[in-house]
Design an enzyme around this catalytic site. Structure first.
Site, PDB file in Angstrom:
ATOM      1  N   CYS A   9       0.861  -1.184   0.000  1.00 37.69           N
ATOM      2  CA  CYS A   9       0.000   0.000   0.000  1.00 37.69           C
ATOM      3  C   CYS A   9       0.893   1.228   0.000  1.00 37.69           C
ATOM      4  O   CYS A   9       2.056   1.137  -0.405  1.00 37.69           O
ATOM      5  CB  CYS A   9      -0.989  -0.029   1.171  1.00 37.69           C
ATOM      6  SG  CYS A   9      -0.238   0.005   2.808  1.00 37.69           S
ATOM      7  N   ARG A  15      -3.449  -0.587   5.359  1.00 40.94           N
ATOM      8  CA  ARG A  15      -4.026  -1.631   4.518  1.00 40.94           C
ATOM      9  C   ARG A  15      -3.134  -2.858   4.335  1.00 40.94           C
ATOM     10  O   ARG A  15      -3.600  -3.998   4.520  1.00 40.94           O
ATOM     11  CB  ARG A  15      -4.407  -1.051   3.149  1.00 40.94           C
ATOM     12  CG  ARG A  15      -5.526  -0.034   3.219  1.00 40.94           C
ATOM     13  CD  ARG A  15      -5.637   0.748   1.928  1.00 40.94           C
ATOM     14  NE  ARG A  15      -4.443   1.584   1.720  1.00 40.94           N
ATOM     15  CZ  ARG A  15      -4.161   2.228   0.599  1.00 40.94           C
ATOM     16  NH1 ARG A  15      -4.981   2.124  -0.438  1.00 40.94           N
ATOM     17  NH2 ARG A  15      -3.072   2.968   0.520  1.00 40.94           N
ATOM     18  N   ASP A 123      -8.392   3.737   1.635  1.00 39.10           N
ATOM     19  CA  ASP A 123      -7.389   3.950   2.670  1.00 39.10           C
ATOM     20  C   ASP A 123      -8.054   4.480   3.944  1.00 39.10           C
ATOM     21  O   ASP A 123      -8.498   5.627   3.985  1.00 39.10           O
ATOM     22  CB  ASP A 123      -6.344   4.948   2.168  1.00 39.10           C
ATOM     23  CG  ASP A 123      -5.124   4.971   3.065  1.00 39.10           C
ATOM     24  OD1 ASP A 123      -5.242   4.542   4.234  1.00 39.10           O
ATOM     25  OD2 ASP A 123      -4.062   5.403   2.599  1.00 39.10           O
TER      26      ASP A 123
END
Ligand code: 4NP
Length: 153
Positions: A9, A15, A123
């Site tokens: 990420c 994440r 996100d």
């Protein structure tokens, strides 16, 4: 052969460490052997543990992320892993930009959950929806493991 998978990420504090933790536990439950890690395309949080609110949401589902530390993805990761799993199109584009000749396949995590209605893991650092992110990550994780079990390398 043990499949080596790197989740990627932006910051490696929300994440991708969550994806790593979720896939780790689900793989163990299925008896699937995997080498897992995660990394960020950015270096903003290198050396830090996962974001506190992300850890809280994860631990309430039994995923302990506390031992993970952020690092930045490197070109050597394309040789060290078989599969690089990006959380969104920006991550994917970054990986394609730094990719050396050959090396690991790069995919989007949401490709493993085609019915999930999105092509990115949002996100939660910005959306603040940590549980929604975990819901999606759990679906993508099941799809990834289904794919690995259907076509083991
Ligand atoms: P992640 O979230 O990519 O899911 O780890 C982020 C966390 C922090 C930042 C960016 C993304 N940041 O720029 O600080």
């Amino acid at each position: 052969m043990t499949q080596r998978i790197l989740f990627v990420c932006l910051g490696n504090i929300c994440r991708s460490p969550s994806a790593e933790g979720v896939v780790k536990r689900k793989a163990a439950q299925r008896g699937v052997n995997l080498d897992l890690d995660s990394a960020g395309t950015g270096a903003y949080h290198v050396g830090e543990p996962p974001y506190a609110a992300m850890q809280s949401a994860a631990i309430s589902r039994g995923y302990d992320l506390s031992n993970l530390r952020a690092r930045q993805v490197t070109r050597t990761d394309f040789a060290a892993f078989d599969l690089l799993v990006a959380m969104d199109a920006d991550n994917l584009a970054h990986l394609e930009r730094i990719r050396p000749q050959g090396g690991a396949e790069v995919v989007l995590f949401t490709d493993y959950a085609p019915d999930c209605g999105t092509d990115a893991v949002p996100d939660p650092y910005y959306t603040r929806d940590f549980d929604g992110t975990l819901d999606l990550i759990e679906r993508c994780a099941e799809g990834l493991l289904d794919a690995l079990e259907a076509a083991p390398r």
